[in-house]
Scaffold this active site. Structure first.
Site, PDB file in Angstrom:
ATOM      1  N   ASP A   8       0.929  -1.128   0.055  1.00 22.67           N
ATOM      2  CA  ASP A   8      -0.081   0.008   0.008  1.00 22.67           C
ATOM      3  C   ASP A   8       1.031   1.340   0.045  1.00 22.67           C
ATOM      4  O   ASP A   8       2.164   1.144  -0.271  1.00 22.67           O
ATOM      5  CB  ASP A   8      -0.982  -0.199   1.190  1.00 22.67           C
ATOM      6  CG  ASP A   8      -0.320   0.230   2.622  1.00 22.67           C
ATOM      7  OD1 ASP A   8       0.907   0.220   2.560  1.00 22.67           O
ATOM      8  OD2 ASP A   8      -1.118   0.324   3.511  1.00 22.67           O
ATOM      9  N   CYS A  65       3.663  -3.031   3.940  1.00 20.33           N
ATOM     10  CA  CYS A  65       2.441  -1.908   4.406  1.00 20.33           C
ATOM     11  C   CYS A  65       3.455  -0.928   5.522  1.00 20.33           C
ATOM     12  O   CYS A  65       4.551  -1.366   5.665  1.00 20.33           O
ATOM     13  CB  CYS A  65       1.100  -2.436   4.505  1.00 20.33           C
ATOM     14  SG  CYS A  65       0.988  -3.197   6.187  1.00 20.33           S
ATOM     15  N   THR A  67       3.062  -1.163   8.749  1.00 18.00           N
ATOM     16  CA  THR A  67       3.496  -2.088   9.732  1.00 18.00           C
ATOM     17  C   THR A  67       3.687  -3.432   9.347  1.00 18.00           C
ATOM     18  O   THR A  67       4.233  -4.412  10.132  1.00 18.00           O
ATOM     19  CB  THR A  67       2.369  -2.260  10.802  1.00 18.00           C
ATOM     20  OG1 THR A  67       1.129  -2.719   9.968  1.00 18.00           O
ATOM     21  CG2 THR A  67       1.953  -0.735  11.356  1.00 18.00           C
ATOM     22  N   GLY A  70      -1.428  -5.409   8.150  1.00 18.77           N
ATOM     23  CA  GLY A  70      -2.672  -5.579   7.510  1.00 18.77           C
ATOM     24  C   GLY A  70      -2.248  -6.516   6.361  1.00 18.77           C
ATOM     25  O   GLY A  70      -3.054  -7.316   5.957  1.00 18.77           O
ATOM     26  N   HIS A  98      10.933 -23.759   8.913  1.00 20.19           N
ATOM     27  CA  HIS A  98       9.886 -24.588   9.653  1.00 20.19           C
ATOM     28  C   HIS A  98       8.613 -24.207   9.150  1.00 20.19           C
ATOM     29  O   HIS A  98       7.600 -25.217   9.390  1.00 20.19           O
ATOM     30  CB  HIS A  98       9.990 -23.929  11.182  1.00 20.19           C
ATOM     31  CG  HIS A  98      11.076 -24.359  12.030  1.00 20.19           C
ATOM     32  ND1 HIS A  98      11.063 -24.209  13.382  1.00 20.19           N
ATOM     33  CD2 HIS A  98      12.399 -24.852  11.461  1.00 20.19           C
ATOM     34  CE1 HIS A  98      12.206 -24.621  13.514  1.00 20.19           C
ATOM     35  NE2 HIS A  98      12.958 -25.038  12.739  1.00 20.19           N
ATOM     36  N   HIS A 133       8.480 -30.560  10.344  1.00 16.17           N
ATOM     37  CA  HIS A 133       7.770 -29.396   9.864  1.00 16.17           C
ATOM     38  C   HIS A 133       6.719 -29.415   8.636  1.00 16.17           C
ATOM     39  O   HIS A 133       5.620 -28.934   8.579  1.00 16.17           O
ATOM     40  CB  HIS A 133       8.689 -28.223   9.601  1.00 16.17           C
ATOM     41  CG  HIS A 133       9.635 -28.131  10.614  1.00 16.17           C
ATOM     42  ND1 HIS A 133       9.405 -27.418  11.750  1.00 16.17           N
ATOM     43  CD2 HIS A 133      11.086 -28.392  10.773  1.00 16.17           C
ATOM     44  CE1 HIS A 133      10.535 -27.348  12.500  1.00 16.17           C
ATOM     45  NE2 HIS A 133      11.256 -28.038  11.905  1.00 16.17           N
TER      46      HIS A 133
HETATM   47  C1  RB5 Z   1      -1.777   2.894   6.351  1.00 16.46           C
HETATM   48  O1  RB5 Z   1      -1.808   4.004   7.127  1.00 16.46           O
HETATM   49  C2  RB5 Z   1      -1.522   1.619   7.428  1.00 16.46           C
HETATM   50  O2  RB5 Z   1      -2.510   1.480   8.312  1.00 16.46           O
HETATM   51  C3  RB5 Z   1      -1.071   0.504   7.005  1.00 16.46           C
HETATM   52  O3  RB5 Z   1      -0.058   0.660   5.804  1.00 16.46           O
HETATM   53  C4  RB5 Z   1      -0.729  -0.797   7.646  1.00 16.46           C
HETATM   54  O4  RB5 Z   1       0.182  -0.330   8.315  1.00 16.46           O
HETATM   55  C5  RB5 Z   1      -1.789  -1.611   8.072  1.00 16.46           C
HETATM   56  O5  RB5 Z   1      -1.569  -2.659   8.746  1.00 16.46           O
END
Ligand code: RB5
Length: 146
Positions: A8, A65, A67, A70, A98, A133
């Protein structure tokens, strides 16, 4: 080896760095976007790309993304996908050995580019160990096929 990339807006910079690295490694890379300036929804990119890994069109995927969370949650909804959210070299290695993970997820806002590229190299070159595994991974597939 065919690899598909997806991100994203929160992972665009790192996705382009990963594409550059894989091209240097002579890996066949398909970049499925996003080509976005503004905010988009990660699931619009993770789900179609994960389906292309699950159906065998691609051997592996690398999804990014902000984090990585998502991307990993959504990719793991696709049958046959074992997406691993990884932010260190140790788990990059072990999730291949694994879990036979077929998608690597990372968060661009969590780690620096240097570490992320080391993770990609480690994940990419580590083989699945099989054995006990394989039995564990098979139980996930059996659950999906119930
Ligand atoms: C976008 O702002 C952020 O929520 C997305 O990139 C991600 O971290 C979602 O899990």
């Amino acid at each position: 080896m065919n690899v598909i990339l997806a991100s994203d807006h929160g992972g665009t910079h790192l996705r382009k760095e990963v594409a550059r690295l894989l091209e240097e490694m002579d890996v066949n890379v398909t970049d499925s976007g996003c080509d976005c300036e503004g905010s988009v929804d990660y699931s619009d990119y993770s789900l179609p790309a994960a389906e292309r890994v699950a159906n065998g069109e691609f051997d592996k995927g690398i999804f990014i993304c902000g984090t990585g969370i998502g991307m990993s949650i959504s990719a793991n909804k696709v049958k046959g996908i074992r997406a691993a959210l990884v932010h260190d070299v140790f788990t990059a290695k072990v999730t291949r050995e694994h879990n036979d993970s077929n998608i690597l997820c990372m968060g661009e806002r969590v780690i620096g580019t240097g570490l992320a590229l080391e993770i990609v190299k480690t994940w990419f070159f580590t083989e699945f160990e099989g054995g006990r595994h394989a039995r564990r991974v098979q139980k996930i597939a059996d659950y999906e096929n119930k």
